[in-house]
Motif scaffolding. Structure first.
Motif, short mmCIF file in Angstrom:
data_model
loop_
_atom_site.label_atom_id
_atom_site.label_comp_id
_atom_site.label_asym_id
_atom_site.label_seq_id
_atom_site.Cartn_x
_atom_site.Cartn_y
_atom_site.Cartn_z
N PRO A 9 0.85 -1.19 -0.15
CA PRO A 9 0.17 -0.25 -0.03
C PRO A 9 0.63 1.39 0.06
N SER A 10 0.50 2.29 -0.92
CA SER A 10 1.02 3.55 -0.93
C SER A 10 0.03 4.53 -1.16
N VAL A 11 0.42 5.85 -0.82
CA VAL A 11 -0.57 6.98 -1.19
C VAL A 11 -0.32 7.18 -2.65
N ASP A 12 0.58 6.51 -3.26
CA ASP A 12 0.75 6.77 -4.91
C ASP A 12 -0.65 6.03 -5.65
N LEU A 50 -2.27 0.47 7.74
CA LEU A 50 -1.98 -0.85 7.36
C LEU A 50 -0.72 -1.19 7.80
N TYR A 51 0.28 -0.12 7.99
CA TYR A 51 1.54 -0.54 8.41
C TYR A 51 1.88 -0.75 10.08
N ALA A 52 0.63 -0.05 10.54
CA ALA A 52 0.84 0.09 12.06
C ALA A 52 1.19 -1.35 12.64
N THR A 53 0.63 -2.48 12.23
CA THR A 53 0.92 -3.64 12.94
C THR A 53 1.58 -4.86 12.30
N GLN A 61 -1.93 -4.32 21.41
CA GLN A 61 -2.56 -5.22 22.49
C GLN A 61 -2.43 -6.51 22.26
N ASP A 62 -2.60 -7.10 23.46
CA ASP A 62 -2.61 -8.64 23.52
C ASP A 62 -3.88 -9.17 22.60
N GLY A 63 -3.78 -10.36 21.84
CA GLY A 63 -4.81 -10.84 21.11
C GLY A 63 -4.66 -10.53 19.46
N TRP A 64 -3.62 -9.64 19.23
CA TRP A 64 -3.43 -9.05 17.68
C TRP A 64 -2.27 -9.88 17.25
N VAL A 65 -2.27 -10.14 16.17
CA VAL A 65 -1.11 -10.80 15.45
C VAL A 65 -0.52 -9.96 14.38
N PRO A 66 0.79 -9.85 14.22
CA PRO A 66 1.24 -9.03 13.06
C PRO A 66 0.63 -9.31 11.74
N HIS A 67 0.53 -8.41 10.80
CA HIS A 67 -0.20 -8.71 9.63
C HIS A 67 0.13 -7.75 8.45
N SER A 68 0.27 -8.00 7.41
CA SER A 68 0.68 -7.37 6.27
C SER A 68 -0.33 -7.33 5.13
#
Length: 175
Positions: A9-12, A50-53, A61-68
């Motif tokens: 993802p990009s603002v472009d 979109l890049y924050a995690t 927080q607990d319960g989240w997983v990293p994602h792309s």
């Protein structure tokens, strides 16, 4: 069909992505993957979201997983025709009914083979993230998604009703 590729993802891609999002909204269907549900009108904020995690260190927080997240770009037309969200690992909720990879093709672009290409590219991206075997989950009545998953090598593990009442089929695919 033209050349398709996954892009970060990009603002472009502002105009192309907003058109992608609006196509989903007009359809009245549930938007998938989940990250596409968020309005992109402040594109800088949306891309930051979109890049924050996207790594363990950034999890809020607990319960989240990293994602792309990746977008499927049709290079000739400049259209965003799909989106995919790859979870780097599974928690209990994702193991039950979410899986490693969630993907969707915008309603106006369906039936052209884009989902198969997007899933193949997503599996390569998952492999690069260290995922050797990916779980994919689709609604039990989503024949098109099931067909795409099976064509990519998906092996049905089971069909179940999740804790939130969704009837799903769970497939594993070697990356």
């Amino acid at each position: 069909m033209g050349t398709l590729k996954l892009v970060r993802p990009s603002v472009d891609f502002r105009e192309a992505y907003v058109a992608f999002y609006e196509d989903w909204r007009r359809s009245g269907e549930d938007i998938v993957p989940w990250v596409v549900e968020r309005e992109p009108f402040d594109m800088e904020e949306y891309v930051a979201f979109l890049y924050a995690t996207d790594s363990e260190e950034k999890l809020p927080q607990d319960g989240w997983v990293p994602h792309s997240t990746y977008w499927l770009l049709h290079e000739e037309t400049g259209e965003i025709v799909g989106a995919v969200n790859i979870r780097h690992r599974l928690n209990d909720r994702l193991l039950e009914g979410g899986g490693h990879i969630g993907y969707g093709i915008r309603p106006a672009a369906r039936g052209k083979g884009y989902a198969s290409i997007q899933l193949a590219e997503a599996l390569r991206a998952a492999k690069s993230l260290g995922i050797d075997r990916a779980l994919l989950v689709c609604d039990s009545d989503n024949v098109a998604s099931e067909r795409t998953i099976r064509r990519a090598g998906g092996v049905l593990e089971n069909e179940l009703t999740t804790s939130n009442g969704h009837h799903v089929k769970r497939f594993w695919i070697e990356c």
